[in-house]
Design an enzyme around this catalytic site. Sequence first.
Site, PDB file in Angstrom:
ATOM      1  N   SER A 123       0.810  -1.222   0.000  1.00 26.96           N
ATOM      2  CA  SER A 123       0.000   0.000   0.000  1.00 26.96           C
ATOM      3  C   SER A 123       0.838   1.266   0.000  1.00 26.96           C
ATOM      4  O   SER A 123       1.911   1.335   0.629  1.00 26.96           O
ATOM      5  CB  SER A 123      -0.872  -0.012   1.263  1.00 26.96           C
ATOM      6  OG  SER A 123      -1.409   1.264   1.499  1.00 26.96           O
ATOM      7  N   GLU A 125       0.135   3.641   1.714  1.00 23.62           N
ATOM      8  CA  GLU A 125       0.153   4.079   3.114  1.00 23.62           C
ATOM      9  C   GLU A 125       1.550   3.849   3.717  1.00 23.62           C
ATOM     10  O   GLU A 125       1.922   4.503   4.687  1.00 23.62           O
ATOM     11  CB  GLU A 125      -0.929   3.311   3.893  1.00 23.62           C
ATOM     12  CG  GLU A 125      -1.123   3.697   5.346  1.00 23.62           C
ATOM     13  CD  GLU A 125      -1.783   5.053   5.597  1.00 23.62           C
ATOM     14  OE1 GLU A 125      -2.325   5.658   4.649  1.00 23.62           O
ATOM     15  OE2 GLU A 125      -1.732   5.512   6.756  1.00 23.62           O
ATOM     16  N   TYR A 147      -1.460   0.436  10.755  1.00 23.91           N
ATOM     17  CA  TYR A 147      -1.738  -0.236   9.477  1.00 23.91           C
ATOM     18  C   TYR A 147      -0.532  -0.088   8.536  1.00 23.91           C
ATOM     19  O   TYR A 147      -0.078  -1.060   7.925  1.00 23.91           O
ATOM     20  CB  TYR A 147      -2.996   0.361   8.836  1.00 23.91           C
ATOM     21  CG  TYR A 147      -3.225  -0.060   7.399  1.00 23.91           C
ATOM     22  CD1 TYR A 147      -3.894  -1.242   7.100  1.00 23.91           C
ATOM     23  CD2 TYR A 147      -2.781   0.732   6.332  1.00 23.91           C
ATOM     24  CE1 TYR A 147      -4.105  -1.628   5.772  1.00 23.91           C
ATOM     25  CE2 TYR A 147      -2.989   0.356   5.014  1.00 23.91           C
ATOM     26  CZ  TYR A 147      -3.651  -0.820   4.741  1.00 23.91           C
ATOM     27  OH  TYR A 147      -3.852  -1.196   3.432  1.00 23.91           O
TER      28      TYR A 147
HETATM   29  P1  NAP Z   1     -11.495  -4.818   1.911  1.00 24.65           P
HETATM   30  O1  NAP Z   1     -12.635  -4.459   1.018  1.00 24.65           O
HETATM   31  O2  NAP Z   1     -11.485  -4.339   3.306  1.00 24.65           O
HETATM   32  O3  NAP Z   1     -11.375  -6.421   1.909  1.00 24.65           O
HETATM   33  C1  NAP Z   1     -10.607  -7.092   2.866  1.00 24.65           C
HETATM   34  C2  NAP Z   1     -10.861  -8.586   2.734  1.00 24.65           C
HETATM   35  O4  NAP Z   1     -10.050  -9.284   3.693  1.00 24.65           O
HETATM   36  C3  NAP Z   1     -12.308  -9.010   3.005  1.00 24.65           C
HETATM   37  O5  NAP Z   1     -12.666 -10.009   2.078  1.00 24.65           O
HETATM   38  C4  NAP Z   1     -12.214  -9.600   4.402  1.00 24.65           C
HETATM   39  O6  NAP Z   1     -13.204 -10.562   4.669  1.00 24.65           O
HETATM   40  C5  NAP Z   1     -10.853 -10.264   4.333  1.00 24.65           C
HETATM   41  N1  NAP Z   1     -10.290 -10.573   5.654  1.00 24.65           N
HETATM   42  C6  NAP Z   1     -10.018  -9.687   6.652  1.00 24.65           C
HETATM   43  N2  NAP Z   1      -9.522 -10.343   7.709  1.00 24.65           N
HETATM   44  C7  NAP Z   1      -9.461 -11.660   7.388  1.00 24.65           C
HETATM   45  C8  NAP Z   1      -9.048 -12.835   8.067  1.00 24.65           C
HETATM   46  N3  NAP Z   1      -8.576 -12.781   9.324  1.00 24.65           N
HETATM   47  N4  NAP Z   1      -9.107 -14.022   7.406  1.00 24.65           N
HETATM   48  C9  NAP Z   1      -9.584 -14.083   6.138  1.00 24.65           C
HETATM   49  N5  NAP Z   1     -10.009 -13.004   5.443  1.00 24.65           N
HETATM   50  C10 NAP Z   1      -9.953 -11.808   6.064  1.00 24.65           C
HETATM   51  O7  NAP Z   1     -10.105  -4.343   1.244  1.00 24.65           O
HETATM   52  P2  NAP Z   1      -9.791  -3.919  -0.265  1.00 24.65           P
HETATM   53  O8  NAP Z   1     -10.012  -2.454  -0.420  1.00 24.65           O
HETATM   54  O9  NAP Z   1     -10.418  -4.884  -1.185  1.00 24.65           O
HETATM   55  O10 NAP Z   1      -8.202  -4.110  -0.278  1.00 24.65           O
HETATM   56  C11 NAP Z   1      -7.622  -5.370  -0.601  1.00 24.65           C
HETATM   57  C12 NAP Z   1      -6.190  -5.393  -0.081  1.00 24.65           C
HETATM   58  O11 NAP Z   1      -5.442  -4.334  -0.678  1.00 24.65           O
HETATM   59  C13 NAP Z   1      -6.055  -5.194   1.429  1.00 24.65           C
HETATM   60  O12 NAP Z   1      -4.939  -5.953   1.849  1.00 24.65           O
HETATM   61  C14 NAP Z   1      -5.733  -3.707   1.557  1.00 24.65           C
HETATM   62  O13 NAP Z   1      -5.030  -3.465   2.751  1.00 24.65           O
HETATM   63  C15 NAP Z   1      -4.875  -3.503   0.324  1.00 24.65           C
HETATM   64  N6  NAP Z   1      -4.873  -2.156  -0.242  1.00 24.65           N
HETATM   65  C16 NAP Z   1      -6.048  -1.542  -0.547  1.00 24.65           C
HETATM   66  C17 NAP Z   1      -6.025  -0.295  -1.143  1.00 24.65           C
HETATM   67  C18 NAP Z   1      -7.304   0.428  -1.509  1.00 24.65           C
HETATM   68  O14 NAP Z   1      -7.230   1.635  -1.747  1.00 24.65           O
HETATM   69  N7  NAP Z   1      -8.436  -0.273  -1.597  1.00 24.65           N
HETATM   70  C19 NAP Z   1      -4.788   0.331  -1.436  1.00 24.65           C
HETATM   71  C20 NAP Z   1      -3.624  -0.356  -1.133  1.00 24.65           C
HETATM   72  C21 NAP Z   1      -3.656  -1.599  -0.555  1.00 24.65           C
HETATM   73  P3  NAP Z   1     -14.676 -10.149   5.272  1.00 24.65           P
HETATM   74  O15 NAP Z   1     -15.538  -9.917   4.053  1.00 24.65           O
HETATM   75  O16 NAP Z   1     -15.033 -11.345   6.054  1.00 24.65           O
HETATM   76  O17 NAP Z   1     -14.474  -8.920   6.101  1.00 24.65           O
HETATM   77  O1  G4F Z   2     -10.570   6.766   2.711  1.00 28.66           O
HETATM   78  P1  G4F Z   2      -9.585   6.695   3.807  1.00 28.66           P
HETATM   79  O2  G4F Z   2     -10.035   6.086   5.071  1.00 28.66           O
HETATM   80  O3  G4F Z   2      -8.321   5.959   3.179  1.00 28.66           O
HETATM   81  P2  G4F Z   2      -6.779   5.882   3.606  1.00 28.66           P
HETATM   82  O4  G4F Z   2      -6.571   6.145   5.044  1.00 28.66           O
HETATM   83  O5  G4F Z   2      -6.019   6.733   2.649  1.00 28.66           O
HETATM   84  O6  G4F Z   2      -6.462   4.337   3.347  1.00 28.66           O
HETATM   85  C1  G4F Z   2      -6.886   3.670   2.178  1.00 28.66           C
HETATM   86  O7  G4F Z   2      -5.886   3.778   1.189  1.00 28.66           O
HETATM   87  C2  G4F Z   2      -4.645   3.101   1.521  1.00 28.66           C
HETATM   88  C3  G4F Z   2      -3.692   3.338   0.352  1.00 28.66           C
HETATM   89  O8  G4F Z   2      -3.035   4.564   0.533  1.00 28.66           O
HETATM   90  C4  G4F Z   2      -4.936   1.631   1.721  1.00 28.66           C
HETATM   91  F1  G4F Z   2      -3.791   0.964   1.977  1.00 28.66           F
HETATM   92  C5  G4F Z   2      -5.916   1.455   2.872  1.00 28.66           C
HETATM   93  O9  G4F Z   2      -6.230   0.067   3.000  1.00 28.66           O
HETATM   94  C6  G4F Z   2      -7.195   2.221   2.529  1.00 28.66           C
HETATM   95  O10 G4F Z   2      -7.802   1.580   1.437  1.00 28.66           O
HETATM   96  O11 G4F Z   2      -9.036   8.162   4.142  1.00 28.66           O
HETATM   97  C7  G4F Z   2      -8.512   9.023   3.151  1.00 28.66           C
HETATM   98  C8  G4F Z   2      -8.236  10.408   3.746  1.00 28.66           C
HETATM   99  C9  G4F Z   2      -7.433  10.387   5.055  1.00 28.66           C
HETATM  100  O12 G4F Z   2      -6.440  11.372   4.989  1.00 28.66           O
HETATM  101  C10 G4F Z   2      -8.456  10.742   6.125  1.00 28.66           C
HETATM  102  O13 G4F Z   2      -7.909  11.426   7.252  1.00 28.66           O
HETATM  103  O14 G4F Z   2      -9.482  11.017   4.066  1.00 28.66           O
HETATM  104  C11 G4F Z   2      -9.348  11.672   5.317  1.00 28.66           C
HETATM  105  N1  G4F Z   2     -10.681  11.836   5.914  1.00 28.66           N
HETATM  106  C12 G4F Z   2     -11.252  13.016   6.244  1.00 28.66           C
HETATM  107  N2  G4F Z   2     -12.448  12.813   6.819  1.00 28.66           N
HETATM  108  C13 G4F Z   2     -11.519  10.843   6.259  1.00 28.66           C
HETATM  109  C14 G4F Z   2     -12.638  11.459   6.824  1.00 28.66           C
HETATM  110  N3  G4F Z   2     -11.425   9.500   6.123  1.00 28.66           N
HETATM  111  C15 G4F Z   2     -12.462   8.742   6.551  1.00 28.66           C
HETATM  112  N4  G4F Z   2     -12.383   7.418   6.400  1.00 28.66           N
HETATM  113  N5  G4F Z   2     -13.579   9.308   7.137  1.00 28.66           N
HETATM  114  C16 G4F Z   2     -13.711  10.661   7.298  1.00 28.66           C
HETATM  115  O15 G4F Z   2     -14.711  11.154   7.804  1.00 28.66           O
END
Ligand code: NAP
Ligand code: G4F
Length: 329
Positions: A123, A125, A147
């Site tokens: 990520s 992050e 995280y």
């Molecule tokens: P998400 O929607 O939160 O999906 C997470 C998945 O992990 C869900 O299917 C969840 O199952 C499963 N899970 C969590 N804990 C588990 C456990 N103990 N055993 C088995 N399964 C488990 O996340 P996403 O946005 O699709 O992201 C996918 C991956 O990419 C994650 O690793 C995230 O950290 C990473 N990532 C995401 C972003 C982004 O912007 N979306 C960016 C960079 C990296 P349940 O349905 O049961 O909760």
């Molecule tokens: O949507 P967010 O919660 O995403 P964040 O923290 O950037 O993390 C996501 O992206 C990562 C990749 O860079 C992934 F690895 C991670 O799993 C996840 O998918 O927050 C985005 C921004 C932050 O700066 C937060 O402080 O939005 C700001 N924010 C402002 N108000 C808020 C809010 N975020 C959330 N969730 N809720 C608010 O009310």
Amino acid sequence: MKTALITGVTGQDGSYLAELLLDKGYKVFGLRRRTSTPNYENVIRIKDKIHWLSGDLNDLASLIEAVRISNPDEVYNLAAQSFVAASWPQPIATAQMTALAVTNMLEAVRIVKPDARFYQASSSEMFGKVVETPQKETTPFYPRSPYGVAKVYGHWITVNYRESFNMFACSGILFNHESPRRGLEFVTRKVTDAVARIKLGVQNEIRMGNLDALRDWGFAGDYVKAMWLMLQQDEPDDFVISTGEMHSVRELLEVAFSYVNLNYKDYVVIDSQFVRPAEVELLLGDCTKAKETLGWKLDVDFKQLIHMMVDEDLKRVKSEMRYYELMGI
Ligand code: NAP
Ligand code: G4F
């Protein structure tokens, strides 16, 4: 026919990736943890095409069994505790699910099917308090949340298994990517859901944290293509995936509210409970390497993404309202 094992298949990315691989003719195994109420919402259209395996990231025995049964050519490790804000109140669970679990998954593959290709969901992050802008594969990490720290561990253990055991292990350093399947607590979906509810008269305000944060937001459907491409190369490597464009949370509000002819300033309330103990102020990715090596490209831009999410939330909230009306609730 190739076989893939996806952890986190019920999540946002897992569901798009499963659709992509099924379209390509893969046999897809999905690892699902036991929950009191099954959550198939994201995979409802493909539920019967997935071969379901029961397992938990923290239970190595179940992962070994999942790899043994599926005998995969490719493993996509997407499961994690993925919500940054939850990692402060749950730092140990986050370390177990987002850091140590990667070693569990790598061990399961190393023991049972060491020639399987492995993708780790790293990520942006990890860049946290960024030391250079834009961020690329060589930018040093400075995580700002439990995280982010956990993801740095997951990234380096993946690199380490590649170098120690000659495994085909890749780490995708993905910047924020969103969709109508995004969890409701993430900022884009929180905003598009609120826009739909406010427009339809079932919500009055939206409580937010830091509006000045800047993110590089793309569409999840585009990003899962990059995951697949990484595992089709001759050599394993790590890649940044991003749009190369940055927008503030304030701009996100502006784009989403104005799409339905509302002014966000009339509805946003700043609430300190959504301000983080340590913030990632800006993220902006340089994905030149992915474009040149993988031939990866984006199809959906920021405005199209937010408009698509608002449209889908409007449809969903309307159908919820019809359901409540029918039920007399
Ligand atoms: P998400 O929607 O939160 O999906 C997470 C998945 O992990 C869900 O299917 C969840 O199952 C499963 N899970 C969590 N804990 C588990 C456990 N103990 N055993 C088995 N399964 C488990 O996340 P996403 O946005 O699709 O992201 C996918 C991956 O990419 C994650 O690793 C995230 O950290 C990473 N990532 C995401 C972003 C982004 O912007 N979306 C960016 C960079 C990296 P349940 O349905 O049961 O909760
Ligand atoms: O949507 P967010 O919660 O995403 P964040 O923290 O950037 O993390 C996501 O992206 C990562 C990749 O860079 C992934 F690895 C991670 O799993 C996840 O998918 O927050 C985005 C921004 C932050 O700066 C937060 O402080 O939005 C700001 N924010 C402002 N108000 C808020 C809010 N975020 C959330 N969730 N809720 C608010 O009310």
